[in-house]
Design a protein around this motif. Structure first.
Motif, PDB file in Angstrom:
ATOM      1  N   ASP A  36       0.807  -1.226   0.000  1.00 24.42           N
ATOM      2  CA  ASP A  36       0.000   0.000   0.000  1.00 24.42           C
ATOM      3  C   ASP A  36       0.840   1.277   0.000  1.00 24.42           C
ATOM      4  N   LEU A  39       1.200   4.069  -2.889  1.00 21.99           N
ATOM      5  CA  LEU A  39       0.257   5.156  -3.153  1.00 21.99           C
ATOM      6  C   LEU A  39       0.633   6.380  -2.315  1.00 21.99           C
ATOM      7  N   LEU A  83      -3.889   2.136 -12.999  1.00 18.39           N
ATOM      8  CA  LEU A  83      -4.199   3.168 -12.013  1.00 18.39           C
ATOM      9  C   LEU A  83      -3.318   4.362 -12.353  1.00 18.39           C
ATOM     10  N   VAL A 140       3.867  -2.766  -7.400  1.00 18.00           N
ATOM     11  CA  VAL A 140       2.512  -3.090  -7.848  1.00 18.00           C
ATOM     12  C   VAL A 140       2.366  -3.098  -9.363  1.00 18.00           C
ATOM     13  N   LEU A 185      -0.897  -2.331 -13.525  1.00 18.61           N
ATOM     14  CA  LEU A 185      -0.865  -3.143 -12.298  1.00 18.61           C
ATOM     15  C   LEU A 185      -0.529  -4.601 -12.588  1.00 18.61           C
ATOM     16  N   SER A 189      -1.762  -7.267  -7.892  1.00 12.02           N
ATOM     17  CA  SER A 189      -2.115  -5.940  -7.373  1.00 12.02           C
ATOM     18  C   SER A 189      -3.411  -5.398  -7.958  1.00 12.02           C
ATOM     19  N   ASP A 191      -6.269  -5.391  -6.812  1.00 13.79           N
ATOM     20  CA  ASP A 191      -7.190  -4.764  -5.850  1.00 13.79           C
ATOM     21  C   ASP A 191      -7.050  -3.236  -5.827  1.00 13.79           C
ATOM     22  N   TYR A 192      -6.034  -2.717  -6.452  1.00 17.30           N
ATOM     23  CA  TYR A 192      -5.917  -1.255  -6.511  1.00 17.30           C
ATOM     24  C   TYR A 192      -6.805  -0.647  -7.597  1.00 17.30           C
ATOM     25  N   ASN A 197     -11.040   0.469  -1.890  1.00 18.29           N
ATOM     26  CA  ASN A 197      -9.709   0.170  -1.387  1.00 18.29           C
ATOM     27  C   ASN A 197      -8.816   1.418  -1.457  1.00 18.29           C
ATOM     28  N   LEU A 198      -8.906   2.112  -2.587  1.00 21.19           N
ATOM     29  CA  LEU A 198      -8.096   3.327  -2.736  1.00 21.19           C
ATOM     30  C   LEU A 198      -8.498   4.371  -1.700  1.00 21.19           C
ATOM     31  N   ILE A 201      -7.007   3.522   1.601  1.00 22.77           N
ATOM     32  CA  ILE A 201      -5.553   3.763   1.685  1.00 22.77           C
ATOM     33  C   ILE A 201      -5.254   5.262   1.811  1.00 22.77           C
TER      34      ILE A 201
END
Ligand code: ADP
Ligand code: MG
Length: 631
Positions: A36, A39, A83, A140, A185, A189, A191-192, A197-198, A201
């Motif tokens: 994480d 980010l 992302l 990621v 990604l 990874s 899940d980003y 989730n973002l 974070i």
């Protein structure tokens, strides 16, 4: 010229600096459980980039014309599995891209990375002190593309890499200034791509960021601002959680550890400013790098000005991180002028005073926590003792020592335990803490129950010679001058038995013969009060310099030769008694000369030095051993 221009316009493949490749490898292999943080790092860079431009725009408002609202935008493309993090900050030129994203400019990097490859080093905690920054993107992403346009420039550039040793730079397209980072990604990874989730974070790591962080491509068509987006230090203390403080600390300090101390205050009165300072838990890896400075950022009315204002924090507090936000400084002040600005000087004094007060509180309240702090930063704090006479008094309350009686001893403790008739604070200094306590010079002090400070930090030899006294008691080296211990009684009654010493005349004549034999190599020879178990030791003359300091200055080329030392002998020691007897005999001149030299060499060895003539030492020792062992 024309070909040159063409060359730089075209796509170019370049290699990462060796250090970057090493770091990338370590990041990929050791930080995967903390993915994480990528980010946080990219948002932190975006925020820094906006801070930099806001500062430049103070004098060149044209740079932000038409787009004055700084922000960070996150967008998700589920189909492309990307992302994107975009900012409208200062941007990067082609040279910036190559320099900033291809090398590690920080001083001390190489030695730091060498440390990391040590098998016993814990990479995660070590890397925490370093801050992996931009390169964490490769945790990621299989591929990272950066498109950037420097504020004030017409052209944009792209940079992309799979993080495996090379990167490519080529002309690019970008509307307006700033930087867009697209992460392709990797499999683990995905899940980003999840907006929730973002959001989580950002809330966790970046809530303190002072600009809006907007998520595009989620449920809300116009985008959703994920953070509070006001400078954390302007909020009331009661509204700030420990986690938020910690995250701001990570952002300004480029670290992963927790703050050991957080000091947040709004100062009003003659000068007005807000300070939010952190003492780290862990020692920054470059704390003793000569180029190292503090990491306290100076803001003026919420606008970031610089993190390189030397005058803001004294060098002996260079472990501090955090921010100072002044209401009084002029926004247009040039960074050069800042160094000598009287307001900055006032703030520095004030910060120092406040920090000292907090440290003292903490020392009184929680001795164990203070010990942990002292272990990391004590050596740096002590630099203040010789750098700034004005802070000596408060610093004397904060310093702690290892002594012959224990650890973490304060000067007040020491003075409280001083023996009746003891007039000085005694110390011994040397490079190795462990061997110091074994020093023969301490024997006479130990026999009298006198506590001695054991100084083993390089800085100790300097401040101890700069300060006069504490509480009216002078500091006195146990390896210098006469010991003056006769007035203080021995604690051990048995040790008082001096009957075993040879009579005064034979000691005197031995001393005379030793002086004759050793000549200029010694300044003097005398009977010792400081020795109890050892036969000999060397001490410096009263008016001279402590022997350890002398050696240190020699090593650093600041002195040419050392002064001849004084040889002290212990009349109660069996060896000295035997030699005294030898001295009274006829025809023993040669044996006595050898014995004198061996005694002197032995005293040097105890101090960690070589005999002046190692081959001669070996010859003499062998001869005497052969004689002794043949029985
Ligand atoms: P650090 O932030 O500690 O300097 P990073 O690895 O995070 O280290 O970033 C390296 C450098 O790359 C930054 O100092 C900055 O000069 C540049 N940089 C990174 N991201 C951006 C960005 N979004 N905009 C402008 N410059 C950036
Ligand atoms: Mg960074």
């Amino acid at each position: 010229m024309a070909t040159k221009a063409k060359e730089t316009e075209a796509e170019e493949k370049l290699s990462f600096q060796a250090d970057v490749s090493k770091l990338l490898h370590i990041v990929a292999n050791s930080l995967y459980s903390e993915k994480d943080v990528f980010l946080r790092e990219l948002v932190s860079n975006a925020s820094d980039a906006c801070d930099k431009l806001r500062y430049e725009a103070l004098t060149k408002p044209g740079l932000v014309a038409g787009d004055a609202e700084f922000k960070v935008e996150l967008s998700i493309d589920k189909r492309a599995k990307t992302l994107t993090i975009a900012d409208n900050g200062i941007g990067m030129s082609r040279e910036n891209l190559i320099e900033d994203l291809g090398t590690i400019a920080r001083s001390g990097t190489t030695s730091f990375l060498d440390n990391l490859s040590d098998d016993d080093g814990d990479p995660v905690s070590l890397i925490g002190q370093f801050g992996v920054g931009f390169y964490s993107a490769f945790m990621v992403a299989d591929k990272v593309t950066v498109v950037s346009r420097r504020a004030g420039e017409d052209s944009a550039w792209t940079w992309d890499s799979d993080g495996k040793g090379e990167f490519t730079v080529a002309p690019g397209e970008r509307e307006g200034r700033g930087t867009t980072i697209t992460l392709h990604l990797n499999k683990t990874s995905q899940d980003y791509l999840d907006p929730n989730n973002l959001g989580r974070i950002i809330k966790t790591y970046s809530d303190h960021i002072a600009l809006p962080i907007v998520l595009k491509g989620g449920d809300k068509p116009d985008g959703e601002t994920l953070n509070i987006a006001s400078a954390l230090w302007t909020r009331p203390k009661k509204d700030i959680s420990e986690d938020q403080y910690r995250e701001l600390y990570h952002h300004v300090g480029h670290t992963f550890d927790d703050p050991w101390l957080t000091l947040h205050a709004r100062v009003e009165g003659k000068i007005e400013y807000t300070l939010l300072l952190f003492v780290p838990t862990q020692r920054p890896f470059d704390l003793f790098d000569p180029a190292r400075q503090h990491r306290v950022k100076l803001y003026v009315k919420r606008v970031f000005i610089t993190d390189e204002c030397e005058g803001l924090v004294p060098p002996y507090l260079r472990f501090l991180r955090g921010i100072v936000d002044s209401e009084d400084l002029d926004l247009n002040i040039s960074r050069q002028v800042l160094q000598t600005n009287p307001l900055v000087r006032k703030i520095r004094k004030d910060i120092t005073k406040r920090l000292f007060r907090e440290l003292e509180k903490k020392a009184n309240k929680d001795a164990d926590a203070y010990a942990a702090f002292w272990k990391e930063f004590g050596a740096v704090l002590k630099e203040g003792l010789y750098e700034d006479a004005d802070v000596r008094a408060p610093l004397f309350k904060l310093v702690r020592f290892s002594t012959t009686a224990g650890e973490m001893v304060s000067l007040a403790d020491y003075v409280g335990r001083m023996k009746e008739k003891q007039t000085a604070i005694y110390y011994v200094s040397g490079a190795e803490a462990d061997s110091l306590a074994q020093s023969p010079h301490l024997e006479g002090y130990r026999a009298r129950g006198i506590e001695v400070l054991l100084l083993s930090d390089a800085v100790d030899d300097f401040w101890i010679n700069a300060v006069q006294d504490f509480d009216g008691k002078p500091f006195q080296s146990v390896t210098q001058g006469s010991a003056d211990l006769d007035d203080i009684p021995l604690v051990d009654e048995a040790a008082k038995d001096d009957a075993a010493a040879p009579d005064g005349t034979s000691v005197d004549s031995l001393i005379a013969l030793l002086k004759l034999s050793l000549g200029d190599t010694v300044k003097d020879v005398r009977a010792s009060t400081r020795l109890r178990e050892s036969p000999v030791c060397l001490v410096a003359d009263e008016s001279g310099m402590d022997r350890h300091l002398e050696r240190l200055l020699m090593q650093h080329g600041r002195m040419e030769t050392t002064m001849a030392p004084i040889l002290e002998i212990n009349p109660r020691h069996d060896l000295i008694k035997v030699i005294a007897e030898l001295a009274s005999k006829e025809g023993a001149a040669d044996a006595l000369a050898d014995a004198a030299q061996l005694l002197f060499d032995q005293a040097r060895i105890i101090e960690g030095e070589l005999p002046a003539d190692p081959a001669g030492f070996s010859r003499r020792l062998s001869a005497i051993m052969a004689k002794g062992l043949s029985g």
